[in-house]
Design an enzyme around this catalytic site. Sequence first.
Site, PDB file in Angstrom:
ATOM      1  NE  ARG A 234      -4.244  -1.557   0.114  1.00 20.99           N
ATOM      2  CZ  ARG A 234      -4.330  -2.628  -0.671  1.00 20.99           C
ATOM      3  NH1 ARG A 234      -3.355  -2.909  -1.523  1.00 20.99           N
ATOM      4  NH2 ARG A 234      -5.387  -3.409  -0.626  1.00 20.99           N
ATOM      5  CG  ASP A 258       1.270  -2.805  -8.347  1.00 16.22           C
ATOM      6  OD1 ASP A 258       1.136  -2.369  -9.500  1.00 16.22           O
ATOM      7  OD2 ASP A 258       0.464  -3.596  -7.808  1.00 16.22           O
ATOM      8  CD  GLU A 263      -3.184   2.964  -5.160  1.00 15.75           C
ATOM      9  OE1 GLU A 263      -1.987   2.685  -4.972  1.00 15.75           O
ATOM     10  OE2 GLU A 263      -4.070   2.104  -5.317  1.00 15.75           O
ATOM     11  CG  HIS A 295      -3.318  -1.289  -6.712  1.00 15.34           C
ATOM     12  ND1 HIS A 295      -3.550  -0.579  -5.574  1.00 15.34           N
ATOM     13  CD2 HIS A 295      -3.400  -2.600  -6.349  1.00 15.34           C
ATOM     14  CE1 HIS A 295      -3.777  -1.411  -4.572  1.00 15.34           C
ATOM     15  NE2 HIS A 295      -3.677  -2.640  -5.016  1.00 15.34           N
TER      16      HIS A 295
HETATM   17  P1  NAI Z   1      -1.388 -11.392   5.017  1.00 16.53           P
HETATM   18  O1  NAI Z   1      -2.387 -10.945   6.018  1.00 16.53           O
HETATM   19  O2  NAI Z   1      -1.330 -12.831   4.611  1.00 16.53           O
HETATM   20  O3  NAI Z   1       0.085 -10.992   5.513  1.00 16.53           O
HETATM   21  C1  NAI Z   1       0.407  -9.758   6.083  1.00 16.53           C
HETATM   22  C2  NAI Z   1       1.587  -9.980   7.010  1.00 16.53           C
HETATM   23  O4  NAI Z   1       1.995  -8.700   7.508  1.00 16.53           O
HETATM   24  C3  NAI Z   1       1.232 -10.852   8.242  1.00 16.53           C
HETATM   25  O5  NAI Z   1       2.177 -11.891   8.374  1.00 16.53           O
HETATM   26  C4  NAI Z   1       1.299  -9.874   9.404  1.00 16.53           C
HETATM   27  O6  NAI Z   1       1.731 -10.463  10.624  1.00 16.53           O
HETATM   28  C5  NAI Z   1       2.315  -8.862   8.876  1.00 16.53           C
HETATM   29  N1  NAI Z   1       2.276  -7.593   9.588  1.00 16.53           N
HETATM   30  C6  NAI Z   1       1.202  -6.940  10.082  1.00 16.53           C
HETATM   31  N2  NAI Z   1       1.598  -5.821  10.713  1.00 16.53           N
HETATM   32  C7  NAI Z   1       2.962  -5.774  10.592  1.00 16.53           C
HETATM   33  C8  NAI Z   1       3.943  -4.858  11.040  1.00 16.53           C
HETATM   34  N3  NAI Z   1       3.621  -3.785  11.762  1.00 16.53           N
HETATM   35  N4  NAI Z   1       5.233  -5.118  10.718  1.00 16.53           N
HETATM   36  C9  NAI Z   1       5.568  -6.236  10.018  1.00 16.53           C
HETATM   37  N5  NAI Z   1       4.682  -7.128   9.586  1.00 16.53           N
HETATM   38  C10 NAI Z   1       3.386  -6.901   9.876  1.00 16.53           C
HETATM   39  O7  NAI Z   1      -1.596 -10.459   3.750  1.00 16.53           O
HETATM   40  P2  NAI Z   1      -1.165 -10.745   2.239  1.00 16.53           P
HETATM   41  O8  NAI Z   1      -2.266 -11.452   1.540  1.00 16.53           O
HETATM   42  O9  NAI Z   1       0.202 -11.305   2.215  1.00 16.53           O
HETATM   43  O10 NAI Z   1      -1.138  -9.252   1.664  1.00 16.53           O
HETATM   44  C11 NAI Z   1      -0.175  -8.311   2.110  1.00 16.53           C
HETATM   45  C12 NAI Z   1      -0.559  -6.942   1.579  1.00 16.53           C
HETATM   46  O11 NAI Z   1      -0.422  -6.927   0.153  1.00 16.53           O
HETATM   47  C13 NAI Z   1      -2.027  -6.542   1.799  1.00 16.53           C
HETATM   48  O12 NAI Z   1      -2.206  -5.987   3.100  1.00 16.53           O
HETATM   49  C14 NAI Z   1      -2.246  -5.535   0.733  1.00 16.53           C
HETATM   50  O13 NAI Z   1      -1.925  -4.256   1.249  1.00 16.53           O
HETATM   51  C15 NAI Z   1      -1.228  -5.893  -0.352  1.00 16.53           C
HETATM   52  N6  NAI Z   1      -1.866  -6.358  -1.593  1.00 16.53           N
HETATM   53  C16 NAI Z   1      -1.545  -5.736  -2.764  1.00 16.53           C
HETATM   54  C17 NAI Z   1      -2.103  -6.123  -3.965  1.00 16.53           C
HETATM   55  C18 NAI Z   1      -1.723  -5.500  -5.262  1.00 16.53           C
HETATM   56  O14 NAI Z   1      -2.418  -5.719  -6.270  1.00 16.53           O
HETATM   57  N7  NAI Z   1      -0.651  -4.732  -5.340  1.00 16.53           N
HETATM   58  C19 NAI Z   1      -3.109  -7.194  -3.994  1.00 16.53           C
HETATM   59  C20 NAI Z   1      -3.316  -7.851  -2.715  1.00 16.53           C
HETATM   60  C21 NAI Z   1      -2.738  -7.410  -1.555  1.00 16.53           C
END
Ligand code: NAI
Length: 331
Positions: A234, A258, A263, A295
Site C-alpha cells: 500500500r 505498484d 493513487e 496497482h
Molecule cells: P497477510 O495478512 O497474509 O500478511 C500480512 C503480514 O503482515 C502478516 O504476516 C502480518 O503479521 C504482517 N504484519 C502486520 N503488521 C505488521 C507490522 N507492523 N510489521 C511487520 N509485519 C506486519 O496479507 P497478504 O495477503 O500477504 O497481503 C499483504 C498486503 O499486500 C495486503 O495488506 C495488501 O496491502 C497488499 N496487496 C496488494 C495487492 C496488489 O495488487 N498490489 C493485492 C493484494 C494485496
Amino acid sequence: MIIAFFSCQPYEQPFLEAANSNQRHQLTFLLQTLTSETVKLAAGHQAVCVFVNDHLTRATLKALADQGIRIVALRCTGYNQVDLTTAKELGILILRVPTYSPHSVAEHAVALLMTLNRKTHLAYQRTSQNDFTLDGLMGFDLYGKRIGVIGTGKIGQAFARIMLGFGCRVLAYDKVKSAVLQELGVEYLPLNELLSEADVISLHCPLTSETHHLIDVAALARMKSGAYLINTSRGGLLDTHAVLTALQSGRLGALGIDVYELEDEFFFSDWSNKSMPDADLDTLTHSPNVLVTSHQGFFTHEAMAQIAHTTLNNLTYLEQERLPADAVVVG
Ligand code: NAI
C-alpha cells in the site's frame, strides 16, 4: 441478491458474470468510484461491492445506511480504505476476499525488481529506436544478495520462496514468524537490522496506523546506500517525499512501486492527455531508476477468477448463513 459493483472496469465483468453463471445474483456494473456523491447510484440494491480505491468514509457509509444498504463486499484482501468504527456503529457488514493467488502479487514484485535491476524497460526503449548500445544498462547478480522481506504473510512468503530460488539470502521482519520460512532458511531479524543489512527490501505488510510511513527519513537513513526498494503493498507505507529525496541523493538505488500514497485520483484512469497535477508522481514516473505500475499486482487471470468467485460466494454464503469467519471484516 441485487448488488451494485462500483469501480468495475470492463475487464472485470466477464469474471463476475462467469462466477454468477447460475444467475443467483443480480449484478449492476458501474464504472464510478463509490463516494458520498455517487452513493445514490446504489439505490435499489441490497449490497454494494467495491475495490481498493473506493473509500468507505463515514459520510459514504451513512449514506448507504440511509438507503437501507448494510452489506459491503470488498473485491480485495486489504480493508484500510474502510472506516471500520463507523461500519460497526451503523451495523454495516464488511466482507472481503481473504485470500487469492498470492503468487500474482509476489511475481509482480519480482517483475519490478528484475526490470529495475536488469533495466529491461530502458533496453526496450533503446532497441525499439535501433539503439543497441549497453552503456548504463549494467545490473547486478541477484544470486547471493540479501533480500529483506517485511511482512511474511501469504504474499511475503510467496515472494521469499521465489527469492530463495534465485539463490538469495532472505532476511525477514514480521510480528509473527513463519516456521515454514525459517525451515527453508529465512532469517528473521529486528526491523532496524533488516533495514541496514538488505540489498533489496520488499514490503508485504498491510497499511495500518503502525505501518503508516514505515519507510520514512529514519528508515531510509538506516538502509544500505544504493539499496533497492519494492512496494506492492500500500502506498501509505512509504513517506513519498523522504523516498524522493533518498532517490535524488543516491541513498536509494531504485524504487519499484505498484501502489502510491495518492493513487486514488490517478490509478485505473487514463491521464495521458491531461497535465499531471501531482508533481511527486510526475517525478517518479519520469525517473529512470523508478518503475511505477498502477496497482496491477493482482491482475492475473487466476487471481481475477478467484476474486470474482470468492466475492459472489461470500454473498451466497451470507444468504445461507454459513459465511466463513475470515471473510468478515466487520459484522
Ligand atoms: P497477510 O495478512 O497474509 O500478511 C500480512 C503480514 O503482515 C502478516 O504476516 C502480518 O503479521 C504482517 N504484519 C502486520 N503488521 C505488521 C507490522 N507492523 N510489521 C511487520 N509485519 C506486519 O496479507 P497478504 O495477503 O500477504 O497481503 C499483504 C498486503 O499486500 C495486503 O495488506 C495488501 O496491502 C497488499 N496487496 C496488494 C495487492 C496488489 O495488487 N498490489 C493485492 C493484494 C494485496
